[in-house]
Design a protein around this motif. Sequence first.
Motif, PDB file in Angstrom:
ATOM      1  N   TRP A 203       0.841  -1.189   0.000  1.00  0.00           N
ATOM      2  CA  TRP A 203       0.000   0.000   0.000  1.00  0.00           C
ATOM      3  C   TRP A 203       0.882   1.247   0.000  1.00  0.00           C
ATOM      4  O   TRP A 203       1.990   1.247   0.549  1.00  0.00           O
ATOM      5  N   GLU A 204       0.365   2.325  -0.589  1.00  0.00           N
ATOM      6  CA  GLU A 204       1.134   3.560  -0.627  1.00  0.00           C
ATOM      7  C   GLU A 204       1.074   4.254   0.730  1.00  0.00           C
ATOM      8  O   GLU A 204       0.010   4.400   1.335  1.00  0.00           O
ATOM      9  N   ARG A 205       2.237   4.716   1.185  1.00  0.00           N
ATOM     10  CA  ARG A 205       2.344   5.412   2.455  1.00  0.00           C
ATOM     11  C   ARG A 205       2.281   6.920   2.233  1.00  0.00           C
ATOM     12  O   ARG A 205       2.919   7.460   1.333  1.00  0.00           O
ATOM     13  N   HIS A 206       1.499   7.604   3.087  1.00  0.00           N
ATOM     14  CA  HIS A 206       1.348   9.052   3.023  1.00  0.00           C
ATOM     15  C   HIS A 206       1.703   9.639   4.390  1.00  0.00           C
ATOM     16  O   HIS A 206       1.191   9.178   5.412  1.00  0.00           O
ATOM     17  N   GLU A 207       2.547  10.648   4.406  1.00  0.00           N
ATOM     18  CA  GLU A 207       2.929  11.293   5.655  1.00  0.00           C
ATOM     19  C   GLU A 207       1.884  12.349   6.035  1.00  0.00           C
ATOM     20  O   GLU A 207       1.505  13.177   5.197  1.00  0.00           O
ATOM     21  N   ILE A 208       1.401  12.302   7.259  1.00  0.00           N
ATOM     22  CA  ILE A 208       0.529  13.356   7.786  1.00  0.00           C
ATOM     23  C   ILE A 208       1.375  14.408   8.483  1.00  0.00           C
ATOM     24  O   ILE A 208       1.375  15.575   8.097  1.00  0.00           O
ATOM     25  N   ALA A 209       2.133  14.007   9.500  1.00  0.00           N
ATOM     26  CA  ALA A 209       2.987  14.955  10.220  1.00  0.00           C
ATOM     27  C   ALA A 209       3.800  14.207  11.255  1.00  0.00           C
ATOM     28  O   ALA A 209       3.398  13.133  11.734  1.00  0.00           O
ATOM     29  N   THR A 210       4.936  14.765  11.606  1.00  0.00           N
ATOM     30  CA  THR A 210       5.622  14.409  12.834  1.00  0.00           C
ATOM     31  C   THR A 210       5.154  15.395  13.893  1.00  0.00           C
ATOM     32  O   THR A 210       5.394  16.608  13.769  1.00  0.00           O
ATOM     33  N   LEU A 211       4.445  14.923  14.879  1.00  0.00           N
ATOM     34  CA  LEU A 211       3.866  15.813  15.874  1.00  0.00           C
ATOM     35  C   LEU A 211       4.964  16.564  16.621  1.00  0.00           C
ATOM     36  O   LEU A 211       6.039  16.008  16.876  1.00  0.00           O
ATOM     37  N   PRO A 212       4.726  17.824  16.993  1.00  0.00           N
ATOM     38  CA  PRO A 212       5.772  18.652  17.600  1.00  0.00           C
ATOM     39  C   PRO A 212       6.041  18.344  19.061  1.00  0.00           C
ATOM     40  O   PRO A 212       6.597  19.181  19.773  1.00  0.00           O
ATOM     41  N   ALA A 213       5.660  17.168  19.542  1.00  0.00           N
ATOM     42  CA  ALA A 213       5.950  16.727  20.901  1.00  0.00           C
ATOM     43  C   ALA A 213       5.981  15.211  20.908  1.00  0.00           C
ATOM     44  O   ALA A 213       5.292  14.558  20.121  1.00  0.00           O
TER      45      ALA A 213
END
Length: 421
Positions: A203-213
Amino acid sequence: MIPRRWGSKRRRFLMGSGLFVGLSGGFLSLSSNQEVALTERSLPIQHILLAQLGPEHIGGVTYRRGLGGDSLVAWGDRILEWPVTAKPEMREVVPAQPGQVYSNGGCALDVNGDGVDEVILARGRAPAHSHARLFWFQRVPKETSWREHQVAVLNPDEWASPHDIQPFAYRRPGGRMGQGVVAVLARQQLVWFSLPPDPAVPWERHEIATLPATNQSGMALGNVAGHGRRDVVCGMFWAECPSDPTRDPWIVRRFGNWDDNRWGGMAQLALGDLDGDGKMDIVAAEAEIPEARLGFFRRDAAHPDGVWTLQLIDTGLYCPHSLAVADVDTDGRLDVIVGEMTAGGWDFPLNPRPRLLAYLNRGGGKFDRLTLAEGLGVHEMALAPQRFDGRFMLYGADEIQPFKFPDMRTHVSYWLLGPAP
């Protein structure tokens, strides 16, 4: 299977090593330590003990729709299934693999469009869940074990255990629908995987975010921003889904500050309109610590991108690692159900009387606390789809810590709330 039912009077039953309490009323305990008994309400509860598994680790349980009937599926060292029938019998559907363990996160989803659910889980090296890979597991008629299909390698050289995995549905511009799963890796990295036309290929991986904490976990999906899309809430942050999540960036905002103590970002989360203003609230419990808080957060219309306003519901809970929202007393207002653990995952003492609690919403920010059961801890408890008989079904397993408390034993259970038909 050991079912018990409570009627209009308070009764106590000793089941194994656990003491279960049914109450016709409950307790009002929101602003003081004094508990005031209530007598006007009744919330019958029936407990069904599916299995006592000794020291076996269970990380999570999910509800699965099947052609031959629905079932509960649990995973930890192996994958087990119980049909939701009058006489559920345990089946081992995927045997344990030496040196491998399943992560906490997992969900059920109809991956191949056959009308039944497959189960999506991550598996990595024991005991630290390193080198994890994501799989979906398919029940194939006449095959003893479910067939596994690899979705993705998560982070091949790092700890990337997904504490939470949830189904994700989206609509791209032009109206085309799609689905997949969202996961939080290593309690900080939000990603999602889109389901391809052939689900057997990666499946294709999509980045949402690296959370800032760091130390962020717990997950809920829903229309937080009011745009009709499935936004993602994780820890003390929420990520707004763009109009095309396969191409466009997500916007991440902080909604709460409970993680200022390092542990409060490891939460249990749910979504619902608790105050009746027509807007989505974020319900949160500090899942991993004693003296934990339970409350809901309301978005400030004057500062929609800032921290939300907190309405406390209760304090002093022990590791409430289970949270669900539903109108369990059918009065038109959403209620909150919380389950405590027997032992937290850190250096905390054993909880001798873990509780299953209901907070009945009386409006105006007021809740009545009702003790539903005592004696068995629960971890990652969830709410099943509405039953045909109108009762609510809660299910889960406790999280044991045998390296700290050698006498702990795993139980898998479900509870039915509401009067029996």
